[in-house]
Scaffold this motif. Structure first.
Motif, PDB file in Angstrom:
ATOM      1  N   THR A 176     -27.977  22.381 -11.828  1.00 51.40           N
ATOM      2  CA  THR A 176     -26.821  21.626 -11.365  1.00 51.40           C
ATOM      3  C   THR A 176     -26.496  22.113  -9.957  1.00 51.40           C
ATOM      4  O   THR A 176     -26.190  23.298  -9.759  1.00 51.40           O
ATOM      5  CB  THR A 176     -25.609  21.833 -12.282  1.00 51.40           C
ATOM      6  OG1 THR A 176     -25.930  21.385 -13.603  1.00 51.40           O
ATOM      7  CG2 THR A 176     -24.406  21.056 -11.773  1.00 51.40           C
ATOM      8  N   LEU A 177     -26.602  21.231  -8.980  1.00 52.25           N
ATOM      9  CA  LEU A 177     -26.331  21.611  -7.591  1.00 52.25           C
ATOM     10  C   LEU A 177     -24.833  21.808  -7.408  1.00 52.25           C
ATOM     11  O   LEU A 177     -24.025  21.000  -7.882  1.00 52.25           O
ATOM     12  CB  LEU A 177     -26.849  20.529  -6.643  1.00 52.25           C
ATOM     13  CG  LEU A 177     -28.319  20.113  -6.825  1.00 52.25           C
ATOM     14  CD1 LEU A 177     -28.712  19.089  -5.774  1.00 52.25           C
ATOM     15  CD2 LEU A 177     -29.244  21.322  -6.776  1.00 52.25           C
ATOM     16  N   THR A 178     -24.446  22.870  -6.704  1.00 45.47           N
ATOM     17  CA  THR A 178     -23.029  23.207  -6.560  1.00 45.47           C
ATOM     18  C   THR A 178     -22.548  23.181  -5.109  1.00 45.47           C
ATOM     19  O   THR A 178     -21.372  23.443  -4.861  1.00 45.47           O
ATOM     20  CB  THR A 178     -22.748  24.593  -7.180  1.00 45.47           C
ATOM     21  OG1 THR A 178     -23.645  25.557  -6.622  1.00 45.47           O
ATOM     22  CG2 THR A 178     -22.939  24.564  -8.683  1.00 45.47           C
ATOM     23  N   ILE A 192     -25.861  24.816  10.883  1.00 41.88           N
ATOM     24  CA  ILE A 192     -27.209  24.292  11.069  1.00 41.88           C
ATOM     25  C   ILE A 192     -28.222  24.978  10.139  1.00 41.88           C
ATOM     26  O   ILE A 192     -29.351  24.513   9.998  1.00 41.88           O
ATOM     27  CB  ILE A 192     -27.674  24.416  12.530  1.00 41.88           C
ATOM     28  CG1 ILE A 192     -27.666  25.880  12.992  1.00 41.88           C
ATOM     29  CG2 ILE A 192     -26.827  23.551  13.436  1.00 41.88           C
ATOM     30  CD1 ILE A 192     -28.245  26.087  14.372  1.00 41.88           C
ATOM     31  N   GLN A 193     -27.808  26.073   9.506  1.00 38.35           N
ATOM     32  CA  GLN A 193     -28.633  26.749   8.506  1.00 38.35           C
ATOM     33  C   GLN A 193     -27.787  26.918   7.248  1.00 38.35           C
ATOM     34  O   GLN A 193     -27.323  28.013   6.937  1.00 38.35           O
ATOM     35  CB  GLN A 193     -29.152  28.091   9.011  1.00 38.35           C
ATOM     36  CG  GLN A 193     -30.138  27.966  10.157  1.00 38.35           C
ATOM     37  CD  GLN A 193     -30.555  29.312  10.710  1.00 38.35           C
ATOM     38  OE1 GLN A 193     -30.321  29.611  11.882  1.00 38.35           O
ATOM     39  NE2 GLN A 193     -31.184  30.125   9.884  1.00 38.35           N
ATOM     40  N   PRO A 194     -27.606  25.821   6.504  1.00 38.11           N
ATOM     41  CA  PRO A 194     -26.685  25.857   5.362  1.00 38.11           C
ATOM     42  C   PRO A 194     -27.184  26.779   4.254  1.00 38.11           C
ATOM     43  O   PRO A 194     -28.380  27.034   4.103  1.00 38.11           O
ATOM     44  CB  PRO A 194     -26.650  24.400   4.885  1.00 38.11           C
ATOM     45  CG  PRO A 194     -27.245  23.589   5.992  1.00 38.11           C
ATOM     46  CD  PRO A 194     -28.196  24.493   6.688  1.00 38.11           C
ATOM     47  N   THR A 195     -26.234  27.237   3.451  1.00 39.80           N
ATOM     48  CA  THR A 195     -26.543  27.970   2.223  1.00 39.80           C
ATOM     49  C   THR A 195     -26.452  26.988   1.061  1.00 39.80           C
ATOM     50  O   THR A 195     -25.441  26.308   0.890  1.00 39.80           O
ATOM     51  CB  THR A 195     -25.559  29.128   2.014  1.00 39.80           C
ATOM     52  OG1 THR A 195     -25.731  30.072   3.072  1.00 39.80           O
ATOM     53  CG2 THR A 195     -25.821  29.819   0.682  1.00 39.80           C
ATOM     54  N   PHE A 196     -27.505  26.908   0.284  1.00 39.96           N
ATOM     55  CA  PHE A 196     -27.589  25.998  -0.862  1.00 39.96           C
ATOM     56  C   PHE A 196     -27.407  26.811  -2.142  1.00 39.96           C
ATOM     57  O   PHE A 196     -28.019  27.875  -2.305  1.00 39.96           O
ATOM     58  CB  PHE A 196     -28.932  25.276  -0.880  1.00 39.96           C
ATOM     59  CG  PHE A 196     -29.182  24.434   0.338  1.00 39.96           C
ATOM     60  CD1 PHE A 196     -28.805  23.109   0.367  1.00 39.96           C
ATOM     61  CD2 PHE A 196     -29.783  24.974   1.470  1.00 39.96           C
ATOM     62  CE1 PHE A 196     -29.021  22.317   1.487  1.00 39.96           C
ATOM     63  CE2 PHE A 196     -30.001  24.209   2.601  1.00 39.96           C
ATOM     64  CZ  PHE A 196     -29.618  22.871   2.613  1.00 39.96           C
TER      65      PHE A 196
END
Length: 343
Positions: A127-129, A142-146
């Motif tokens: 499940t993506l949060t 520009i360098q997101p944390t997933f």
């Protein structure tokens, strides 16, 4: 030959039993489902458990687990002897609910059943949060944390291992990818382009099995700087509406503070909907980027989203429309395809 009256033999046996201080044998056997129970599995490798009373061993239990409520096509069909639990170690994929049932037969041919248990929902393996709003999400990074989460799983086949991909919208191949992750948080090591829409997905692996989860909407890396040129972007989604989005987003950039007009027209040139100037915007706008949502919010500014209605609030017919940006002497057009909707 003399015949005993009806019931005589039973009466004699009953008196004999009473004289001997005994009673005729009787017992009641039963099964009760213990776990898992509705509404949902806590683990994708559940332990099936049931309680049994009143049986004469050995007791044979038949456990069936299926996707269909009739259990006519079980993916698990196994027989156990004197055992009231079963550890399912082949992970169950999230393709709909499951149903299960246990039937028992003991040494005296006494039978009982738990009856059908279910439906029991199977949780998604991932499940993506973050960056997972169906309407789209904006981020300044520009360098997101997933980040994502997963349900419990026994080891083996656990723990989960993950592959994560970032895909530029409209492109067939990933812009960024990494494999073999065991954590549920990852910060990409290469910068993404600003003002470009992306989607992302995670592939979860358990042994030889895998499951893919895609983001429900796009995300955008916002550019906080003043644009170097005046640009009218193609609306999105286009055509619209789609299953997830009932309106389409209108974006434009202004390189300088200017008198500005933005409106939607039909193909005959008749104005349908005015945005700038309008209730939310004056006729002169500062240099900047318009139409984007704020950081952490939706991709679209709701003030610059067209839902297929005219200035009076009435739905227009399905068809092709134009939207025009006029900035000083510069005029830019783009085409919108409206699929129509039921009032």
């Amino acid at each position: 030959m003399r015949h005993s009256p009806p019931g005589w033999a039973a009466l004699v046996l009953g008196l004999a039993g009473a004289a001997g201080g005994g009673t005729a044998p009787s017992r009641s056997a039963g099964l009760t489902a213990v776990a898992p129970l509705p509404p949902a599995l806590a683990s994708v490798t559940p332990d099936f458990e049931w309680s049994a009373i009143g049986f004469t061993p050995p007791v044979t239990y038949r456990l069936r687990v299926a996707r269909d409520s009739t259990l006519a096509a079980p993916f698990l069909d196994t027989t156990l002897t004197d055992q009231t639990s079963y550890a399912q170690r082949r992970p169950i994929k999230p393709y709909g609910p499951i149903f299960w049932r246990v039937d028992a037969t003991d040494a005296m041919a006494v039978t009982a059943s738990t009856g059908r248990v279910g439906p029991i929902a199977v949780p998604a393996w991932v499940t993506l949060t973050t960056l997972d709003n169906p309407q789209g999400t904006a981020t300044p990074d520009i360098q997101p944390t997933f980040t994502w989460r997963s349900p419990a799983v026994a080891a083996p086949p656990g723990p989960f291992r993950y592959d994560m991909f970032v895909i530029r919208l409209g492109q067939p191949f990933p812009t960024y990818g990494v494999g073999g992750l065991v954590d549920t948080t990852f910060t990409i090591t290469e910068p993404l382009e600003r003002n470009v829409q992306y989607r992302w997905k995670v592939v979860a692996h358990l042994g030889a099995d895998s499951s893919v989860t895609d983001s429900r909407g796009p995300f955008l890396v916002l550019d906080p700087t003043v644009p170097g040129a005046t640009i009218l972007y193609q609306n999105f989604p286009n055509p619209f509406p789609t299953g997830a989005q009932g309106a389409t987003c209108l974006w434009f950039d202004l390189a300088t503070t200017s008198r500005t007009e933005l409106a939607v027209f039909d193909l005959r040139g008749n104005p349908v909907r005015h945005f700038v100037p309008g209730p939310d915007f004056p006729g002169v706008l500062d240099a900047g980027r318009y139409g984007r949502g704020g950081p952490g919010g939706p991709t679209c500014d709701p003030r610059l989203s067209w839902d297929g209605r005219d200035d009076g609030g009435d739905l227009v017919p399905a068809g092709v429309y134009l939207y025009k940006l006029r900035v000083g002497d510069v005029i830019l057009f783009k085409r919108i395809v409206f699929r129509g909707r039921i009032p």
